[in-house]
Design a protein around this motif. Structure first.
Motif, PDB file in Angstrom:
ATOM      1  N   LEU A 198      37.011 -77.638  18.968  1.00 10.62           N
ATOM      2  CA  LEU A 198      35.965 -78.241  18.161  1.00 10.62           C
ATOM      3  C   LEU A 198      34.851 -78.817  19.023  1.00 10.62           C
ATOM      4  CD1 LEU A 198      37.943 -80.038  15.358  1.00 10.62           C
ATOM      5  CD2 LEU A 198      36.362 -78.150  15.134  1.00 10.62           C
ATOM      6  N   SER A 226      38.702 -73.783  12.628  1.00  5.67           N
ATOM      7  CA  SER A 226      38.995 -74.981  11.857  1.00  5.67           C
ATOM      8  C   SER A 226      37.804 -75.615  11.164  1.00  5.67           C
ATOM      9  CB  SER A 226      39.681 -76.013  12.736  1.00  5.67           C
ATOM     10  OG  SER A 226      38.955 -76.216  13.903  1.00  5.67           O
ATOM     11  N   GLU A 228      33.180 -76.232  10.980  1.00  3.75           N
ATOM     12  CA  GLU A 228      31.855 -75.813  11.422  1.00  3.75           C
ATOM     13  C   GLU A 228      31.397 -76.681  12.590  1.00  3.75           C
ATOM     14  OE1 GLU A 228      28.540 -75.012   8.435  1.00  3.75           O
ATOM     15  OE2 GLU A 228      27.952 -76.901   9.313  1.00  3.75           O
ATOM     16  N   MET A 247      39.484 -69.802   6.579  1.00  4.23           N
ATOM     17  CA  MET A 247      40.235 -70.743   5.756  1.00  4.23           C
ATOM     18  C   MET A 247      41.722 -70.649   6.098  1.00  4.23           C
ATOM     19  SD  MET A 247      38.106 -72.070   3.377  1.00  4.23           S
ATOM     20  CE  MET A 247      39.229 -72.534   2.064  1.00  4.23           C
TER      21      MET A 247
ATOM     22  N   VAL B 530      40.287 -83.320  14.761  1.00  2.00           N
ATOM     23  CA  VAL B 530      40.044 -82.301  13.728  1.00  2.00           C
ATOM     24  C   VAL B 530      38.615 -82.279  13.206  1.00  2.00           C
ATOM     25  CG1 VAL B 530      42.427 -82.337  12.944  1.00  2.00           C
ATOM     26  CG2 VAL B 530      40.752 -83.702  11.750  1.00  2.00           C
ATOM     27  N   VAL B 531      37.843 -83.307  13.488  1.00  2.00           N
ATOM     28  CA  VAL B 531      36.475 -83.337  12.965  1.00  2.00           C
ATOM     29  C   VAL B 531      35.507 -82.895  14.057  1.00  2.00           C
ATOM     30  CG1 VAL B 531      34.684 -84.829  12.007  1.00  2.00           C
ATOM     31  CG2 VAL B 531      37.065 -85.199  11.389  1.00  2.00           C
ATOM     32  N   PRO B 532      34.651 -81.940  13.761  1.00  2.00           N
ATOM     33  CA  PRO B 532      33.713 -81.471  14.779  1.00  2.00           C
ATOM     34  C   PRO B 532      32.532 -82.435  14.946  1.00  2.00           C
ATOM     35  CG  PRO B 532      33.323 -80.303  12.742  1.00  2.00           C
ATOM     36  CD  PRO B 532      34.500 -81.207  12.498  1.00  2.00           C
ATOM     37  N   ASP B 533      31.815 -82.281  16.028  1.00  2.00           N
ATOM     38  CA  ASP B 533      30.567 -83.003  16.286  1.00  2.00           C
ATOM     39  C   ASP B 533      30.700 -84.524  16.164  1.00  2.00           C
ATOM     40  OD1 ASP B 533      29.466 -80.528  16.818  1.00  2.00           O
ATOM     41  OD2 ASP B 533      28.917 -80.214  14.741  1.00  2.00           O
ATOM     42  N   HIS B 613      25.278 -82.789  11.398  1.00  5.34           N
ATOM     43  CA  HIS B 613      26.361 -82.849  12.383  1.00  5.34           C
ATOM     44  C   HIS B 613      26.393 -84.180  13.110  1.00  5.34           C
ATOM     45  CE1 HIS B 613      22.787 -81.487  14.457  1.00  5.34           C
ATOM     46  NE2 HIS B 613      23.318 -81.889  15.585  1.00  5.34           N
ATOM     47  N   ARG B 616      29.838 -86.218  10.573  1.00  3.05           N
ATOM     48  CA  ARG B 616      30.683 -85.460   9.655  1.00  3.05           C
ATOM     49  C   ARG B 616      31.712 -86.375   9.017  1.00  3.05           C
ATOM     50  NH1 ARG B 616      27.703 -81.702   7.993  1.00  3.05           N
ATOM     51  NH2 ARG B 616      27.272 -80.040   9.456  1.00  3.05           N
ATOM     52  N   TYR B 674      27.121 -82.316   4.206  1.00  8.10           N
ATOM     53  CA  TYR B 674      28.438 -82.697   3.734  1.00  8.10           C
ATOM     54  C   TYR B 674      29.057 -83.705   4.677  1.00  8.10           C
ATOM     55  CZ  TYR B 674      30.314 -79.255   7.070  1.00  8.10           C
ATOM     56  OH  TYR B 674      30.608 -78.544   8.190  1.00  8.10           O
ATOM     57  N   ARG B 718      41.165 -81.607   7.228  1.00  9.08           N
ATOM     58  CA  ARG B 718      41.180 -80.217   7.701  1.00  9.08           C
ATOM     59  C   ARG B 718      40.697 -79.279   6.617  1.00  9.08           C
ATOM     60  NH1 ARG B 718      46.305 -80.653  10.642  1.00  9.08           N
ATOM     61  NH2 ARG B 718      45.757 -80.591  12.838  1.00  9.08           N
ATOM     62  N   LEU B 721      36.964 -79.692   5.620  1.00 10.41           N
ATOM     63  CA  LEU B 721      36.025 -79.144   6.604  1.00 10.41           C
ATOM     64  C   LEU B 721      35.989 -77.624   6.550  1.00 10.41           C
ATOM     65  CD1 LEU B 721      36.820 -81.559   9.515  1.00 10.41           C
ATOM     66  CD2 LEU B 721      34.632 -81.321   8.339  1.00 10.41           C
ATOM     67  N   ARG B 722      37.145 -77.023   6.315  1.00 10.40           N
ATOM     68  CA  ARG B 722      37.179 -75.563   6.216  1.00 10.40           C
ATOM     69  C   ARG B 722      36.385 -75.107   5.010  1.00 10.40           C
ATOM     70  NH1 ARG B 722      42.758 -75.240   8.309  1.00 10.40           N
ATOM     71  NH2 ARG B 722      42.406 -74.525  10.435  1.00 10.40           N
ATOM     72  N   ALA B 725      32.703 -75.330   5.408  1.00  9.09           N
ATOM     73  CA  ALA B 725      32.108 -74.412   6.381  1.00  9.09           C
ATOM     74  C   ALA B 725      31.812 -73.052   5.756  1.00  9.09           C
ATOM     75  CB  ALA B 725      33.047 -74.250   7.569  1.00  9.09           C
TER      76      ALA B 725
END
Ligand code: SF4
Ligand SMILES: [Zn+2]
Ligand SMILES: [Zn+2]
Ligand SMILES: [Zn+2]
Ligand SMILES: [Zn+2]
Lengths: 423, 758
Positions: A198, A226, A228, A247, B530-533, B613, B616, B674, B718, B721-722, B725
């Motif tokens: 990530l 997982s 974006e 997904m 698990v969370v991006p950015d 971003h 998030r 989001y 999880r 976020l999927r 995306a």
């Protein structure tokens, strides 16, 4: 039995992104086990026996959606396709690839589908070449050089399946950029990144690297496992690639296979130019020669370059000695269908079927199996809009995805107008 | 697009409109029709500003006989510029439709710091010194002296502006601060004075809250505004605090020391004048006898601050005799300073009402209430007489006079509180004397009384029935709108338990519990993986943040977190925080990922967006209650209970929850965005707390998400976020209409009209 069917249905149409249905009352943790709810995919048939749920209509619905979206792209104009592709697959083997939200692990799932993808890729793009790069401990490694043999790639990847450390997008891009920059200009430079992590820990400014890739016309696509990530999205937007996030496993498979058919050519490349190619002959079974690719003496097999007479083991490839592109004619032929796709077939609506005035064929034109009259259920037959022949759903998929010829139209072309006589 | 709302043709610069924007306009129009005040809650990201601007300008266009003026108040300069930019777009659109009839004049007004174009002055550092340097160049006596002696520096922009006289006007159009500066430079006119002048004639004025609410400023900026105005307070969820701050003063030791210095300086000046120009002092005396101390007849530039009390409360009489002479006045002030010094020497916390305090000043220092009341005006007059331009050096004595005037004017709604040290740091003596206002309705009352319609709007005004009580007014419309979304792009969750299933909370008795600290740490760690950015964390206070970050550091969690993301921290230093924010954004941009630690009620929580971003996920660790042992808060609570029948608990919860909502609302600034919001405290699961969150958050808070533990939250994150995306259809999937075209609106308009007729 209806119950089980309903639930399955909801599971399958997830990407329709309305989840208000029965999906909603499952808790998130429950959904993680949904894959294993195998009991729900059973149904009872008339005689009381248990049978797997019939997913045929569902699969077919999915396939039709895919076909429709493809043909809607294609109809906008006659687009050019890049048939000669040089693709690097970058597999992220950083710490995150060990996570187990995909069973047994992200890494195993990725490897499995990369293997399938490689075979599919060469099947659809016989003139193209592919190489593998992995990211591990923040460093990018080249696993295999560009080449045309699926086996060697698959073997190399399976041997290297362990993960650790950080991921670095910049290092991977730099490495691939170095390789792809040497590719002749008629080839399409592409990178497909399968990204588990990530974040990316880079030694320098990745934004510069992205600009560099853009300048060398590398089309970079990313499939995330997982969520974006901004930088990936940015990369894909800048270089004209596609960005998607899987997904689950089946979605991942779908996403990766989307990269198998050749992408539309980038505008600057769209100038048609001629490429010199050689069609080598297969050497006689008993002849002994030193091949130019492995530098080994080999008995039989292999091909001889028509220009310099060097021996190579596999096609397609580039002659090591004189640089001529060597392919066989079936390869070329198979590449054609991307240029002339067959139109999607129309669904035969149930109102037409139920109308007693219509005399409809009783069996599939492709496989000759009988086509049942489904009553009020969704139709199980499709018709080719050109030759008006009816086909079963299996044949529909087979014709569009593998055969790339309509048997109806073909026989129509050979024996003059069978339909006209019928009417 | 162009559509009808009843008898008003609305010009809206976009092709599509959100249903909630339309509903917002309809309600707003009703309030304007009824010439009343209104409260409207609508989440950010729904285009509140453009809806407001479109409706109000279109309203004026449709009723040319009684045009209304729009006074738009924003909290920050950034918001001001954004509003004006939207107005510009709208104006261009209206002009293409109806040509010259759409002509308006719209100006933004800000302090000299943002408008001055004199490069020598701009080199000065903070706002007060820009103001002071400007005054040094433009005060009437400076300019008079400069006529005689051309070597004295003046501001050429001001001189040009003065020379142009009545020709110095802005042509119609929309002017952002930047445009004003550009125009001023081009013409050679001072943009600040030009804008201040044009404010009276403009159709739309955009400026900061203070210009209406703080009587010290409002007195000279907003005095001439017409009654037929619509006043809009945007992002007004903290308006009650702005109101009470405008009428509160605090005095510390440094203030008193500074005041003494100021007094000495003034004495020297008086001596000097006595020797050289005694006539001046006599003239002032005569003026005061005639009661001319009030402003109105002062030159434009000499006017810098008005009386801190509200206009209705200022006595229109002559200054009392005992302070008419300059020396006597200085004596009075010296006694006052001495008295205050004595009061600060206490070891106990003391609390008094203004009446008692004034009485004790009278007995101990011999200054009566009426004298106190006139202190501010008298000081102002004296400073003009003494030709003092370094106003920022004299801030201390101004603060003292501020205090005197307020305490002499008001008998209710205030208290004087003296604390020998900060409650939280009892070993450091830091005495402070505060005159604090408890009644937000005092400062805003003149605004409600004076203007035709006042619109209070924000993304978080819940519970919406509390504001009318706090501000003591009767809205004709009060409504809360939700956001129509094409997909569920916000995901609020209440986390009550850690990964070990033990409850988490920042409640006083659990605060330092190591288990809670560890659970919070693990929550952040797991989320970071698990969370991006970007992730933003809010803590209940600076001290709590320091404490918990320290323990995370000690037990190694922080290090683990840093393996996933870089960590940045908000501090009380603005420059440091700005730098941290900058680097945070960079880390999010380049894919490294980052976490920002900040504090509810801090600067970041109020004004900085963490959209896309950059945010998030936002985690609110604990419920951000105010520091409940604070004497000022207790006094305010008591007052609210006695005067407005608002229970202490209700107010505290309301206040905490609006801060929490404000914090988490930072992550979602548009519909395409989001983000997830985690309320990490078991108390959020209780109905009385939760129900005070704004409707647009509550409507997404599913029952299944009310009582989560860390691992459950992780699964939800999880999956969310999927899902987010995946590509989505902006127009909305069939069935849910979230964008209306002109046609849709026309149909709806009929429906609403019909509905109203029956
Ligand atoms: S008059 Fe205007 S331009 Fe000149 S110093 Fe003052 S604010 Fe700046
Ligand atoms: Zn070989
Ligand atoms: Zn050759
Ligand atoms: Zn068939
Ligand atoms: Zn056909």
């Amino acid at each position: 039995m209806n119950n089980g069917n309903g639930r399955r249905l909801n599971g399958e149409t997830e990407e329709d992104d309305d989840d208000e249905g029965s999906e909603g009352d499952l808790d998130a943790w429950e959904r993680t086990y949904a894959d294993e709810r195998s009991w729900e995919s059973l149904q009872e048939d008339e005689s009381g026996l248990l049978r797997p749920v019939d997913n045929k209509t569902l699969y077919h619905a999915q396939y039709r959606r895919r076909i429709r979206s493809l043909s809607s792209q294609a109809t906008t104009s006659r687009i050019q396709k890049g048939l000669i592709r040089y693709l690097y697959i970058v597999v992220d083997l950083s710490r995150a690839a060990a996570e187990m939200d995909y069973r047994p692990s992200r890494m195993a799932v990725v490897a499995k589908h990369v293997e399938a993808f490689i075979r599919e890729f060469f099947d659809q793009n016989p003139l193209s070449q592919l190489g593998l790069v992995t990211i591990k401990d923040g460093i990018a490694h080249c696993l295999t050089d560009l080449g045309g043999s699926p086996e060697s790639h698959v073997k190399a990847l399976m041997g290297k399946l362990e993960c650790s450390g950080e991921s670095s997008l910049q290092n991977a891009l730099d490495l691939v950029h170095g390789y792809l920059n040497q590719i002749p200009s008629y080839g399409h430079r592409e990178v497909l990144i399968l990204y588990s992590a990530l974040s990316t820990c880079d030694p320098g400014d990745i934004l510069e690297t992205i600009q560099k890739c853009k300048k060398s016309k590398m089309r970079c696509s990313v499939i995330g496992l997982s969520a974006e990530i901004f930088i990936c999205k940015h990369l894909c937007q800048e270089t004209g690639g596609s960005y998607s996030v899987a997904m689950d496993e089946s979605h991942f498979k779908e996403l990766i296979l989307e990269h198998a058919p050749p992408p539309p050519a980038i505008a600057e490349f769209a100038i048609a130019n001629l490429i010199k190619m050689g069609f080598p002959q297969r050497a006689a079974e008993s002849s002994i020669a030193i091949c130019s690719c492995h530098k080994e003496a080999k008995v039989g097999g292999g091909y001889t370059c028509p220009r310099c007479k060097a021996r190579v083991c596999e096609l397609p490839t580039e002659c090591r000695i004189c640089g001529l592109t060597l392919i066989s004619s079936p390869h070329l032929a198979r590449s054609y269908h991307h240029l002339f796709p067959i139109v999607p077939f129309d669904e035969v609506s149930s109102s037409v079927l139920n109308d007693p005035r219509n005399r409809l064929p009783r069996s599939c034109f492709g496989c000759q199996q009988s086509l049942p009259n489904p009553g009020n259920k969704p139709s199980l037959r499709v018709a080719c809009p050109k030759c008006k022949q009816h086909f079963c759903l299996d044949c529909d998929i087979y014709i569009h995805e593998s055969l790339h010829n309509c048997p109806g139209c073909e026989s129509f072309r050979h024996s003059k107008s069978p339909i006209a006589t019928e009417e | 697009m162009k559509f009808q709302i009843e008898d008003v043709t609305v010009y809206f610069p976009y092709d599509h409109i959100y249903p909630e924007q339309y509903a917002y306009m309809v309600e707003l129009k009703r309030a304007l029709d009824a010439r009343g005040h209104c409260l409207l809650e609508m989440p950010t990201g729904t285009g509140k500003t453009i809806a407001l601007l479109s409706l109000i300008t279109s309203y004026t266009l449709s009723k040319p006989n009684n045009p209304v003026k729009l006074i738009y108040c924003t909290r920050t300069v950034h918001e001001m510029e954004k509003t004006l930019a939207e107005l510009k777009l709208l104006h261009a659109y209206q002009t293409t439709h109806i040509g010259d009839r759409a002509r308006i004049l719209a100006v933004g007004l800000s302090s000299r710091k943002n408008l001055c174009v004199n490069s020598r002055v701009l080199a000065a550092e903070n706002r007060d010194s820009v103001d002071a340097s400007c005054r040094r160049l433009t005060a009437s006596w400076v300019r008079a002296a400069a006529v005689a002696n051309p070597n004295l520096p003046t501001c050429e922009f001001f001189e040009e502006y003065e020379k142009a006289g009545s020709n110095a006007v802005l042509p119609p159009g929309v002017y952002t601060l930047q445009d004003l500066r550009a125009y001023g430079k081009e013409k050679g006119w001072c943009p600040y004075f030009l804008a201040r002048h044009m404010v009276q004639f403009a159709n739309v004025v955009v400026y900061s809250y203070q210009y209406l609410l703080d009587p010290k400023v409002a007195g000279y900026i907003s005095k001439e505004m017409q009654k037929e105005s619509v006043v809009v307070f945007d992002e007004a969820h903290n308006i009650d605090n702005v109101c009470i701050e405008a009428l509160s003063v605090s005095v510390r030791r440094q203030t008193l020391e500074g005041a003494r210095r100021n007094l000495n300086k003034m004495r020297q000046e008086i001596e000097k004048f006595k020797a050289t120009d005694a006539g001046r002092l006599r003239a002032e005396y005569n003026r005061l006898v005639e009661g001319l101390a009030q402003r109105g007849n002062l030159p434009f530039t000499d006017n810098w601050l008005s009386n801190p009390a509200l206009p209705d409360d200022i006595l229109k009489e002559a200054v009392p005799g005992n302070i008419r002479r300059a020396e006597h006045f200085l004596h009075v002030l010296r006694r006052l300073v001495q008295y205050l010094e004595g009061r600060l020497e206490t070891d106990n916390v003391e609390k008094e009402g203004p009446v008692g305090f004034v009485a004790s000043i009278n007995t101990h220092a011999g200054i009566d209430q009426k004298t106190l009341k006139f202190c501010y005006d008298r000081l102002h007059s004296l400073m003009l007489t003494l030709e003092i331009t370094d106003t920022d050096e004299f801030l201390h004595i101004q603060t003292i006079c501020d205090f005197a005037t307020l305490v002499g004017t008001y008998t209710r709604g205030f208290s004087v509180i003296i604390e020998p040290f900060d409650e939280r740091m009892p070993h450091i003596p830091d005495p402070v004397l505060q005159l604090s206002c408890h009644d937000a309705s005092l400062a805003i009352k003149p605004v409600f009384d004076r203007f035709q319609s006042v619109v209070i709007t924000s993304g978080t005004l819940s519970p919406i029935d509390l504001y009318p009580r706090l501000l003591n007014f009767h809205p004709v419309v009060s409504r809360s709108f939700t956001m129509s979304l094409t997909r569920d792009c916000i995901c609020p969750m209440v986390l009550t338990r850690g990964s070990d299933q033990l409850p988490v909370s920042t409640k006083f008795d659990m605060r330092s519990d190591l288990g809670v600290v560890r659970n919070y740490g693990r929550l952040l760690l797991e989320m970071a993986s698990v969370v991006p950015d970007g992730i933003v964390c809010f803590f209940v206070s600076y001290s709590y943040m320091d404490g918990i970050v320290n323990s995370w550091n000690e037990n190694g969690i922080l290090k683990e977190i840093m393996q996933h993301k870089l960590v940045f921290i908000e501090t009380q230093d603005v420059v440091e925080t700005t730098l941290a924010l900058d680097n945070y954004r960079k880390a999010c941009d380049c894919g490294r990922g980052a976490i920002f630690f900040s504090v509810a009620r801090g600067k970041v929580a109020e004004g900085i967006d963490f959209d896309r971003h950059y945010g998030r996920l936002v985690i609110m660790f604990g419920v951000p209650f105010q520091y409940t042992l604070s004497k000022i808060l207790l006094a305010r609570l008591e007052y609210l209970r006695d005067t407005f029948q608002i229970k202490e608990g209700d107010f505290l919860t309301f206040d905490a929850l609006r801060q929490a909502a404000q914090c988490v609302g930072r992550v979602i600034r548009s519909k395409a965005d989001y983000g997830m919001m985690i309320f990490a405290d078991k108390r959020y699961s209780r109905h009385d707390k939760r129900s005070k969150l704004p409707g647009w958050i509550l409507s997404h808070l599913r029952d299944a998400h009310l009582n989560l533990s860390t691992d459950m939250a992780l699964h939800i994150a999880r999956e969310f976020l999927r899902k987010m995306a995946q590509p989505y259809d902006k127009a909305g999937s069939s069935g849910r209409k979230t964008l209306l075209s002109q046609e849709d609106v026309e149909k709806m308009g009929d429906g609403i009209l019909n509905e109203m007729q029956y």
